[in-house]
Design a protein around this motif. Structure first.
Motif, mmCIF file in Angstrom:
data_model
loop_
_atom_site.group_PDB
_atom_site.id
_atom_site.type_symbol
_atom_site.label_atom_id
_atom_site.label_comp_id
_atom_site.label_asym_id
_atom_site.label_seq_id
_atom_site.Cartn_x
_atom_site.Cartn_y
_atom_site.Cartn_z
ATOM 1 N N VAL A 125 79.574 -26.200 -9.011
ATOM 2 C CA VAL A 125 79.221 -26.317 -7.597
ATOM 3 C C VAL A 125 80.336 -27.033 -6.834
ATOM 4 N N GLU A 126 80.886 -28.091 -7.430
ATOM 5 C CA GLU A 126 81.997 -28.813 -6.806
ATOM 6 C C GLU A 126 83.162 -27.868 -6.495
ATOM 7 N N GLU A 127 83.563 -27.087 -7.492
ATOM 8 C CA GLU A 127 84.696 -26.172 -7.309
ATOM 9 C C GLU A 127 84.422 -25.161 -6.202
ATOM 10 N N ALA A 128 83.204 -24.619 -6.173
ATOM 11 C CA ALA A 128 82.860 -23.610 -5.180
ATOM 12 C C ALA A 128 82.813 -24.204 -3.774
ATOM 13 N N VAL A 129 82.244 -25.402 -3.630
ATOM 14 C CA VAL A 129 82.145 -26.026 -2.310
ATOM 15 C C VAL A 129 83.523 -26.400 -1.778
ATOM 16 N N LEU A 130 84.383 -26.940 -2.642
ATOM 17 C CA LEU A 130 85.733 -27.285 -2.193
ATOM 18 C C LEU A 130 86.514 -26.043 -1.780
ATOM 19 N N ASP A 221 87.058 -36.093 2.952
ATOM 20 C CA ASP A 221 88.443 -35.672 3.219
ATOM 21 C C ASP A 221 89.168 -36.747 4.019
ATOM 22 N N PRO A 222 89.469 -37.900 3.387
ATOM 23 C CA PRO A 222 90.166 -38.977 4.093
ATOM 24 C C PRO A 222 91.634 -38.630 4.311
ATOM 25 N N LEU A 223 92.257 -39.329 5.251
ATOM 26 C CA LEU A 223 93.681 -39.113 5.512
ATOM 27 C C LEU A 223 94.506 -39.431 4.266
ATOM 28 N N PHE A 224 95.527 -38.611 4.054
ATOM 29 C CA PHE A 224 96.514 -38.811 2.983
ATOM 30 C C PHE A 224 95.931 -38.661 1.578
ATOM 31 N N ARG A 225 94.739 -38.052 1.464
ATOM 32 C CA ARG A 225 94.154 -37.824 0.151
ATOM 33 C C ARG A 225 93.560 -36.432 0.118
ATOM 34 N N LYS A 226 93.412 -35.909 -1.085
ATOM 35 C CA LYS A 226 92.855 -34.570 -1.232
ATOM 36 C C LYS A 226 91.345 -34.589 -0.975
ATOM 37 N N PRO A 227 90.819 -33.487 -0.442
ATOM 38 C CA PRO A 227 89.360 -33.382 -0.274
ATOM 39 C C PRO A 227 88.677 -33.477 -1.637
ATOM 40 N N ARG A 228 87.528 -34.133 -1.646
ATOM 41 C CA ARG A 228 86.793 -34.311 -2.898
ATOM 42 C C ARG A 228 85.301 -34.089 -2.664
ATOM 43 N N PHE A 229 84.626 -33.647 -3.687
ATOM 44 C CA PHE A 229 83.179 -33.506 -3.700
ATOM 45 C C PHE A 229 82.643 -34.872 -4.073
ATOM 46 N N GLU A 231 80.056 -38.534 -3.740
ATOM 47 C CA GLU A 231 78.833 -39.261 -3.440
ATOM 48 C C GLU A 231 79.142 -40.261 -2.343
ATOM 49 N N ARG A 232 78.323 -40.341 -1.339
ATOM 50 C CA ARG A 232 78.545 -41.309 -0.279
ATOM 51 C C ARG A 232 78.101 -42.700 -0.705
ATOM 52 N N GLY A 233 78.709 -43.709 -0.069
ATOM 53 C CA GLY A 233 78.209 -45.067 -0.238
ATOM 54 C C GLY A 233 79.122 -45.988 -1.005
ATOM 55 N N ASP A 234 79.995 -45.425 -1.827
ATOM 56 C CA ASP A 234 80.873 -46.269 -2.643
ATOM 57 C C ASP A 234 82.305 -45.860 -2.356
ATOM 58 N N GLY A 235 82.897 -46.486 -1.355
ATOM 59 C CA GLY A 235 84.235 -46.095 -0.950
ATOM 60 C C GLY A 235 84.234 -44.684 -0.437
ATOM 61 N N ASP A 236 85.178 -43.889 -0.920
ATOM 62 C CA ASP A 236 85.269 -42.493 -0.503
ATOM 63 C C ASP A 236 84.543 -41.561 -1.447
ATOM 64 N N GLY A 237 83.848 -42.092 -2.442
ATOM 65 C CA GLY A 237 83.128 -41.219 -3.365
ATOM 66 C C GLY A 237 83.675 -41.329 -4.758
ATOM 67 N N VAL A 238 83.919 -40.191 -5.415
ATOM 68 C CA VAL A 238 84.354 -40.199 -6.797
ATOM 69 C C VAL A 238 85.793 -40.691 -6.896
ATOM 70 N N VAL A 239 86.102 -41.357 -7.992
ATOM 71 C CA VAL A 239 87.451 -41.850 -8.204
ATOM 72 C C VAL A 239 88.384 -40.687 -8.460
ATOM 73 N N ASP A 240 89.670 -40.822 -8.021
ATOM 74 C CA ASP A 240 90.650 -39.758 -8.233
ATOM 75 C C ASP A 240 90.695 -39.353 -9.702
ATOM 76 N N GLY A 241 90.678 -38.038 -9.909
ATOM 77 C CA GLY A 241 90.825 -37.518 -11.257
ATOM 78 C C GLY A 241 89.539 -37.462 -12.045
ATOM 79 N N VAL A 242 88.444 -37.945 -11.459
ATOM 80 C CA VAL A 242 87.164 -37.940 -12.168
ATOM 81 C C VAL A 242 86.197 -37.050 -11.425
ATOM 82 N N GLY A 243 85.565 -36.139 -12.151
ATOM 83 C CA GLY A 243 84.616 -35.231 -11.528
ATOM 84 C C GLY A 243 83.319 -35.923 -11.200
ATOM 85 N N PRO A 244 82.385 -35.171 -10.625
ATOM 86 C CA PRO A 244 81.092 -35.757 -10.289
ATOM 87 C C PRO A 244 80.385 -36.304 -11.515
ATOM 88 N N SER A 245 79.782 -37.464 -11.358
ATOM 89 C CA SER A 245 79.060 -38.077 -12.464
ATOM 90 C C SER A 245 77.878 -37.213 -12.865
#
Length: 264
Positions: A125-130, A221-229, A231-245
């Motif tokens: 789902v992450e891949e398709a939404v992105l 989709d924050p500035l200077f970073r790639k769009p990511r799938f 979770e809201r609430g903890d910074g920008d969501g998932v950590v770089d390089g780590v998929g959805p929990s």
């Protein structure tokens, strides 16, 4: 049903903080796995579904939560009890409780026969939404529902201020089971009945199964970073390089004021 138009802040924040799920608002709003929409202070608005967007996503096996009650950590006093199951309380002719509220926004959420429903294959789902986002077919304020908790009957109470109170009892109708007419085939359909409400901001007593809690993902989709799938609430969501929990998924907003900014 008595209700207010916007999410009571204390109700929103305490439910989110205590169980990492968001309350469905307005109570009774239809919400299903794979729904795509936007959540604001006024509630959930569905626009489409993953299926209509060409994204395949099946459910995981259903989970069971049973009966539960969440109440404000302070400001709520309960007298009496709804003993046993909803059905036994009705058939035995007993089961009543009075809630007294000592501050504005104090709440009670009560669910019976709750079940948990989650989307499977979140990485797909992450891949398709992105990909949809890259093709400008997904907006940043859109959220996909990845988990819902269904309950029925269910009850939501929110106080308007101090000295609020309400009495709740169990009632029910007799339904004939198909293929087994007559008394022997009768079944009790239980429901909550709200009586003598005083100074209540909102009350909802839904007899049918409905979504009471939910989680979801959006595109961050924050500035200077790639769009990511994310979770809201903890910074920008998932950590770089780590998929959805693969732990429970959550569409979180730290504060109601953040809702207006959730789209970007």
């Amino acid at each position: 049903m008595q209700q207010v138009g916007s999410v009571p802040e204390a109700f929103w924040n305490e439910i989110r903080g205590r169980n990492e799920r968001l309350p469905v608002w307005l109570p009774g709003t239809p919400m299903e796995l794979g729904d795509v929409g936007r959540f604001t202070g006024s509630g959930w608005t569905k626009f489409t579904t993953l299926e209509r967007l060409g994204v395949s996503a099946g459910p995981e096996p259903e989970g069971v939560m049973g009966d539960f009650e969440y109440a404000s950590h302070d400001g709520v006093r309960r007298t009496g009890a709804l003993s046993g199951t909803a059905e036994t309380a009705v058939t035995a002719g007993r089961g009543a409780v009075t809630y007294s509220f000592e501050r504005e926004g104090s709440f009670v959420l009560r669910a019976t026969g709750a079940t948990v429903h989650r989307l499977a294959d979140l990485l797909d789902v992450e891949e398709a939404v992105l990909e949809l986002y890259r093709r400008k077919k997904w907006q940043r304020d859109r959220v996909v529902v990845t988990e819902v908790v269904m309950s029925g009957p269910s009850l939501v109470l929110v106080s308007a201020g101090r000295r609020a109170s309400v009495t709740v009892r169990m009632s029910g109708d007799t339904a004939v089971v198909p293929g087994a007419p007559g008394v022997a085939g009768a079944a009790v359909r239980a429901r909550f009945v709200v009586e003598e409400p005083s100074n209540m901001a909102a009350s909802f007593d839904g007899p049918e199964r409905t979504a009471v809690l939910w989680r979801g993902f959006h595109v961050s989709d924050p500035l200077f970073r790639k769009p990511r799938f994310a979770e809201r609430g903890d910074g920008d969501g998932v950590v770089d390089g780590v998929g959805p929990s693969q732990e429970p998924y959550c569409e979180e907003v730290g504060h109601l004021l953040d809702l207006a900014e959730a789209g970007g």
